[in-house]
Scaffold this motif. Structure first.
Motif, PDB file in Angstrom:
ATOM      1  N   LEU A 193       0.833  -1.199   0.000  1.00  0.00           N
ATOM      2  CA  LEU A 193       0.000   0.000   0.000  1.00  0.00           C
ATOM      3  C   LEU A 193       0.871   1.253   0.000  1.00  0.00           C
ATOM      4  CD1 LEU A 193      -2.972   0.932   0.154  1.00  0.00           C
ATOM      5  CD2 LEU A 193      -2.625   1.182   2.611  1.00  0.00           C
ATOM      6  N   LYS A 194       1.933   1.217   0.805  1.00  0.00           N
ATOM      7  CA  LYS A 194       2.834   2.365   0.906  1.00  0.00           C
ATOM      8  C   LYS A 194       3.454   2.655  -0.459  1.00  0.00           C
ATOM      9  CE  LYS A 194       7.077   3.865   3.034  1.00  0.00           C
ATOM     10  NZ  LYS A 194       8.366   3.266   3.391  1.00  0.00           N
ATOM     11  N   HIS A 195       3.849   1.566  -1.126  1.00  0.00           N
ATOM     12  CA  HIS A 195       4.456   1.683  -2.452  1.00  0.00           C
ATOM     13  C   HIS A 195       3.466   2.314  -3.428  1.00  0.00           C
ATOM     14  CE1 HIS A 195       6.960   0.387  -5.851  1.00  0.00           C
ATOM     15  NE2 HIS A 195       5.805   0.192  -6.449  1.00  0.00           N
ATOM     16  N   ARG A 196       2.202   1.883  -3.339  1.00  0.00           N
ATOM     17  CA  ARG A 196       1.199   2.392  -4.278  1.00  0.00           C
ATOM     18  C   ARG A 196       0.920   3.867  -4.061  1.00  0.00           C
ATOM     19  NH1 ARG A 196      -3.304  -2.027  -5.733  1.00  0.00           N
ATOM     20  NH2 ARG A 196      -1.988  -3.844  -5.555  1.00  0.00           N
ATOM     21  N   VAL A 197       0.859   4.255  -2.783  1.00  0.00           N
ATOM     22  CA  VAL A 197       0.620   5.671  -2.481  1.00  0.00           C
ATOM     23  C   VAL A 197       1.780   6.496  -3.008  1.00  0.00           C
ATOM     24  CG1 VAL A 197       0.376   7.352  -0.636  1.00  0.00           C
ATOM     25  CG2 VAL A 197      -0.830   5.169  -0.495  1.00  0.00           C
ATOM     26  N   LYS A 198       2.995   5.974  -2.841  1.00  0.00           N
ATOM     27  CA  LYS A 198       4.164   6.691  -3.325  1.00  0.00           C
ATOM     28  C   LYS A 198       4.126   6.821  -4.850  1.00  0.00           C
ATOM     29  CE  LYS A 198       8.705   6.454  -2.135  1.00  0.00           C
ATOM     30  NZ  LYS A 198       9.882   5.678  -1.690  1.00  0.00           N
ATOM     31  N   ALA A 199       3.648   5.768  -5.519  1.00  0.00           N
ATOM     32  CA  ALA A 199       3.594   5.783  -6.978  1.00  0.00           C
ATOM     33  C   ALA A 199       2.566   6.788  -7.483  1.00  0.00           C
ATOM     34  CB  ALA A 199       3.276   4.386  -7.505  1.00  0.00           C
ATOM     35  N   ALA A 200       1.625   7.199  -6.620  1.00  0.00           N
ATOM     36  CA  ALA A 200       0.577   8.115  -7.067  1.00  0.00           C
ATOM     37  C   ALA A 200       1.092   9.548  -7.198  1.00  0.00           C
ATOM     38  CB  ALA A 200      -0.602   8.066  -6.102  1.00  0.00           C
ATOM     39  N   VAL A 201       2.152   9.882  -6.424  1.00  0.00           N
ATOM     40  CA  VAL A 201       2.651  11.264  -6.459  1.00  0.00           C
ATOM     41  C   VAL A 201       3.093  11.685  -7.858  1.00  0.00           C
ATOM     42  CG1 VAL A 201       4.375  12.855  -5.531  1.00  0.00           C
ATOM     43  CG2 VAL A 201       3.260  11.198  -4.025  1.00  0.00           C
ATOM     44  N   PRO A 202       3.952  10.889  -8.528  1.00  0.00           N
ATOM     45  CA  PRO A 202       4.361  11.297  -9.877  1.00  0.00           C
ATOM     46  C   PRO A 202       3.222  11.335 -10.873  1.00  0.00           C
ATOM     47  CG  PRO A 202       5.536   9.308  -9.180  1.00  0.00           C
ATOM     48  CD  PRO A 202       4.608   9.652  -8.094  1.00  0.00           C
ATOM     49  N   LEU A 203       2.080  10.789 -10.508  1.00  0.00           N
ATOM     50  CA  LEU A 203       0.915  10.854 -11.389  1.00  0.00           C
ATOM     51  C   LEU A 203       0.065  12.079 -11.063  1.00  0.00           C
ATOM     52  CD1 LEU A 203      -1.058   9.630 -13.439  1.00  0.00           C
ATOM     53  CD2 LEU A 203      -1.977   8.242 -11.596  1.00  0.00           C
ATOM     54  N   LEU A 204      -0.182  12.292  -9.760  1.00  0.00           N
ATOM     55  CA  LEU A 204      -1.132  13.330  -9.364  1.00  0.00           C
ATOM     56  C   LEU A 204      -0.576  14.742  -9.548  1.00  0.00           C
ATOM     57  CD1 LEU A 204      -2.850  11.707  -6.280  1.00  0.00           C
ATOM     58  CD2 LEU A 204      -3.675  11.948  -8.614  1.00  0.00           C
ATOM     59  N   VAL A 205       0.718  14.935  -9.233  1.00  0.00           N
ATOM     60  CA  VAL A 205       1.265  16.294  -9.358  1.00  0.00           C
ATOM     61  C   VAL A 205       1.139  16.801 -10.795  1.00  0.00           C
ATOM     62  CG1 VAL A 205       3.334  17.722  -9.141  1.00  0.00           C
ATOM     63  CG2 VAL A 205       2.766  16.072  -7.356  1.00  0.00           C
ATOM     64  N   PRO A 206       1.609  16.035 -11.810  1.00  0.00           N
ATOM     65  CA  PRO A 206       1.436  16.533 -13.184  1.00  0.00           C
ATOM     66  C   PRO A 206      -0.030  16.661 -13.592  1.00  0.00           C
ATOM     67  CG  PRO A 206       3.009  14.725 -13.133  1.00  0.00           C
ATOM     68  CD  PRO A 206       2.378  14.773 -11.783  1.00  0.00           C
ATOM     69  N   LEU A 207      -0.872  15.765 -13.089  1.00  0.00           N
ATOM     70  CA  LEU A 207      -2.283  15.806 -13.471  1.00  0.00           C
ATOM     71  C   LEU A 207      -2.936  17.097 -12.960  1.00  0.00           C
ATOM     72  CD1 LEU A 207      -4.212  13.946 -14.975  1.00  0.00           C
ATOM     73  CD2 LEU A 207      -4.955  13.048 -12.784  1.00  0.00           C
ATOM     74  N   PHE A 208      -2.652  17.455 -11.703  1.00  0.00           N
ATOM     75  CA  PHE A 208      -3.225  18.680 -11.136  1.00  0.00           C
ATOM     76  C   PHE A 208      -2.644  19.910 -11.821  1.00  0.00           C
ATOM     77  CE2 PHE A 208      -4.480  16.129  -7.330  1.00  0.00           C
ATOM     78  CZ  PHE A 208      -5.828  16.401  -7.423  1.00  0.00           C
ATOM     79  N   THR A 209      -1.326  19.893 -12.061  1.00  0.00           N
ATOM     80  CA  THR A 209      -0.707  21.019 -12.757  1.00  0.00           C
ATOM     81  C   THR A 209      -1.402  21.221 -14.096  1.00  0.00           C
ATOM     82  OG1 THR A 209       1.320  20.091 -11.870  1.00  0.00           O
ATOM     83  CG2 THR A 209       1.535  22.017 -13.265  1.00  0.00           C
ATOM     84  N   GLY A 210      -1.628  20.106 -14.800  1.00  0.00           N
ATOM     85  CA  GLY A 210      -2.290  20.179 -16.097  1.00  0.00           C
ATOM     86  C   GLY A 210      -3.694  20.731 -15.966  1.00  0.00           C
ATOM     87  N   ALA A 211      -4.437  20.257 -14.965  1.00  0.00           N
ATOM     88  CA  ALA A 211      -5.822  20.689 -14.797  1.00  0.00           C
ATOM     89  C   ALA A 211      -5.888  22.187 -14.530  1.00  0.00           C
ATOM     90  CB  ALA A 211      -6.472  19.913 -13.650  1.00  0.00           C
ATOM     91  N   ILE A 212      -4.960  22.683 -13.705  1.00  0.00           N
ATOM     92  CA  ILE A 212      -4.963  24.113 -13.389  1.00  0.00           C
ATOM     93  C   ILE A 212      -4.622  24.914 -14.634  1.00  0.00           C
ATOM     94  CG2 ILE A 212      -3.750  25.892 -12.070  1.00  0.00           C
ATOM     95  CD1 ILE A 212      -3.613  23.724  -9.792  1.00  0.00           C
ATOM     96  N   ASN A 213      -3.666  24.403 -15.426  1.00  0.00           N
ATOM     97  CA  ASN A 213      -3.336  25.084 -16.681  1.00  0.00           C
ATOM     98  C   ASN A 213      -4.543  25.146 -17.613  1.00  0.00           C
ATOM     99  OD1 ASN A 213      -0.723  25.831 -16.266  1.00  0.00           O
ATOM    100  ND2 ASN A 213       0.120  23.880 -16.991  1.00  0.00           N
ATOM    101  N   HIS A 214      -5.272  24.022 -17.699  1.00  0.00           N
ATOM    102  CA  HIS A 214      -6.462  24.003 -18.547  1.00  0.00           C
ATOM    103  C   HIS A 214      -7.455  25.060 -18.099  1.00  0.00           C
ATOM    104  CE1 HIS A 214      -5.660  20.732 -21.137  1.00  0.00           C
ATOM    105  NE2 HIS A 214      -5.554  19.840 -20.183  1.00  0.00           N
ATOM    106  N   ALA A 215      -7.671  25.125 -16.787  1.00  0.00           N
ATOM    107  CA  ALA A 215      -8.644  26.065 -16.238  1.00  0.00           C
ATOM    108  C   ALA A 215      -8.252  27.486 -16.599  1.00  0.00           C
ATOM    109  CB  ALA A 215      -8.737  25.892 -14.726  1.00  0.00           C
TER     110      ALA A 215
END
Lengths: 265, 292
Positions: A193-215
């Motif tokens: 579980l710890k590994h999976r949560v860690k793997a989410a960071v490199p996904l979520l940071v770019p995704l949110f950055t992208g979403a804010i740029n879109h907005a």
């Protein structure tokens, strides 16, 4: 994931596709209310037959439809299990610690299963046959009376349609980012579980950055074209109540009356 | 030369068994030699990106086999144990700056090597090296990647891939949206990696000038199929066919065509600016002699 049907639109020209979105929306609400009046096998059977008819009319193959809602079965089974194990009343069949199964809880569990199934089926048909933008338009039409109370119906509808509009865009972007990070050695969906949560960071940071740029880009583009929220807005597509809507409503109302007639009082 | 990548009758269908089903690749077979510089061209939607994503098993064939060095990928390959393959195949996606996420530039570049089991020290070493390769000053190491300019962000992202020391480097339109100088620098970097680091380069591009200037081998795609493979000279020898594929000629060839249209005779259609210059010099030489 790619078989997952809930919330997806399937283009078509069927009866259900051609109904107006506001009528489909209200009809779904009405159907859910009727579901809660059903309480015996006959009334549930009537509703199941009705929804099967709707699925056939929507032109989606039943086997594909069932495969598409299968991922949600686990959620239903979990809820049903809770219901079966923790409800009381009726003849005790089995018990262990805090868990007990009675004949009453089994029957209730079965009914809850059908209820869930019916609700998922009607909402899946709604989204399968109605584009997200049409749904947003439908919501706007349905909520129009609230305008009298100064409720910002148009703004809400706009927010809804923008949110829906960006779902596929963000899904695509997520796919690309996941692929890029996979190439850099990230293993999504495996390990602790710890590994999976860690793997989410490199996904979520770019995704949110992208979403804010879109907005930001979207709001600039809207302002550049003179958008303000106070104007009265006309529409490119106007959804009118049609004969098909009236007929569908008559059928649904008839089944509703039937359910009230055959339910256990 | 050894084979680096080999496609054997590969078909890829998106969303199999659904009404959305769509063939993106159809019966594709081709080979990329180790140490070559291959350009993949074709109009939008012809299947280029789908093709290259098979090379590091981000997509698996619906039918057929893909082999990368000694690793074979079939429709039955599971998602496990793909790390070794992905380490060897570096992939720079379109707009790679979108994948940045770390607090500092150096940390982001170290991310790949660390995932592939390098120690902190090794990762830092290859990150510093990769920064040098892409021409990023060491001063940027500790700045946030989000504070950099678009062109610099792109370099950080490419460095993040190079730090893994891949043997094959896939570049999917690496220069989209860059200014002419940034464009040339990225393309020269690709050439440097090919010439000095002996990397196998696979470039997906819409820039025909880059194809003739940098690539030695060209793969042309149309509607999910490979329609032609060969050196640039062969690919661009038939302008009519090139236009039919919704592609363009390199700018030197376009210039030469205009010369031909005005009645000047050329021996062959020049593709690069050097070839064009040579032919012009020859013609001018003859004209000069006539004048004497």
């Amino acid at each position: 994931m790619s078989n997952f049907l809930f919330g997806r639109y399937l283009p078509g020209e069927s009866w259900v596709h051609q109904m107006s979105p506001q009528s489909k929306l209200l009809l779904s609400f009405y159907f859910v209310i009727v579901i809660f009046f059903a309480n015996n096998i006959a009334s549930y059977a009537a509703l199941l037959i009705l929804i099967m008819g709707v699925i056939i009319l929507s032109g989606v193959s039943i086997s594909y439809f069932l495969k598409g809602i299968r991922p949600l079965i686990w959620l239903i089974i979990f809820t049903v299990l809770l219901q079966i194990l923790f409800s009381s009343g009726g003849k005790l069949l089995w018990h262990f610690g805090p868990f007990s199964i009675t004949d009453q809880s089994l029957i209730n569990g079965g009914f809850i299963f059908i209820r869930f199934l019916l609700i998922i089926m009607i909402s899946t048909v709604l989204t399968l046959t109605t584009t997200p933008l049409a749904i947003a338009d439908g919501v706007q039409t349905v909520l129009k009376p609230l305008k009298g109370f100064h409720f910002p119906v148009d703004t809400l509808a706009l927010m809804l349609s923008i949110a829906l509009r960006f779902v596929p865009t963000l899904m695509d972007e997520m796919e690309t980012i996941m692929n890029a990070q996979r190439s850099r050695g990230v293993d999504f969906g495996s390990g602790s579980l710890k590994h999976r949560v860690k793997a989410a960071v490199p996904l979520l940071v770019p995704l949110f950055t992208g979403a804010i740029n879109h907005a930001e880009n979207l709001s600039t583009a809207m302002e550049a074209r003179g958008f303000t929220d106070s104007e009265h807005r006309s529409k490119y597509r106007i959804y009118r109540w049609q004969m098909k809507d009236t007929i569908s409503w008559l059928v649904f109302l008839a089944v509703g009356v039937l359910v009230l007639g055959i339910r256990k009082w | 030369m050894d084979k680096a990548v080999n496609f054997e009758k590969v078909t890829h269908t998106y969303q199999v068994d659904t009404p959305f089903s769509q063939n993106a690749l159809e019966n594709v077979s081709f080979t990329i030699q180790s140490g070559s510089f291959t350009a993949i061209i074709g109009h939008t939607g012809s299947g280029k990106s789908t093709l290259v994503q098979h090379i590091n098993a981000l997509l698996k064939p619906t039918d057929g086999t893909v082999s990368v060095f000694d690793r074979i990928i079939t429709p039955k390959t599971t998602n496990k144990n793909l790390k070794q393959l992905r380490k060897k195949v570096g992939m720079v996606f379109q707009f790679p700056e979108k994948q940045l996420f770390e607090e500092t530039v150096i940390k982001d570049i170290m991310f790949g090597p660390l995932n592939y089991g390098a120690t902190e020290e090794e990762a830092r070493k290859s990150a510093v090296n990769a920064m040098k390769l892409v021409g990023l000053s060491a001063n940027f190491s500790d700045s946030s990647p989000f504070d950099l300019s678009g062109g610099q962000m792109r370099r950080v992202a490419i460095a993040g891939v190079l730090a893994m020391n891949p043997e094959i480097l896939i570049l999917d339109e690496p220069t989209a949206g860059l200014d002419p100088r940034g464009h040339k620098e990225i393309m020269d970097l690709a050439r440097h990696l090919h010439d000095h680091n002996h990397m196998t380069i696979i470039l997906v591009t819409h820039q025909m000038d880059d194809v003739v200037d940098y690539a030695s081998n060209v793969v042309v795609m149309d509607q999910g199929k490979i329609v032609k493979v060969g050196p640039p000279k062969e690919i661009f020898s038939d302008p009519k066919w090139v236009y039919k594929m919704q592609l363009d000629l390199p700018s030197s060839a376009l210039f030469a065509q205009k010369m031909i249209d005005t009645g000047i005779k050329l021996k062959t259609l020049p593709l690069t600016i050097d070839e064009l210059a040579d032919q012009i010099v020859q013609i001018a030489g003859k004209e000069g002699k006539k004048d004497e």
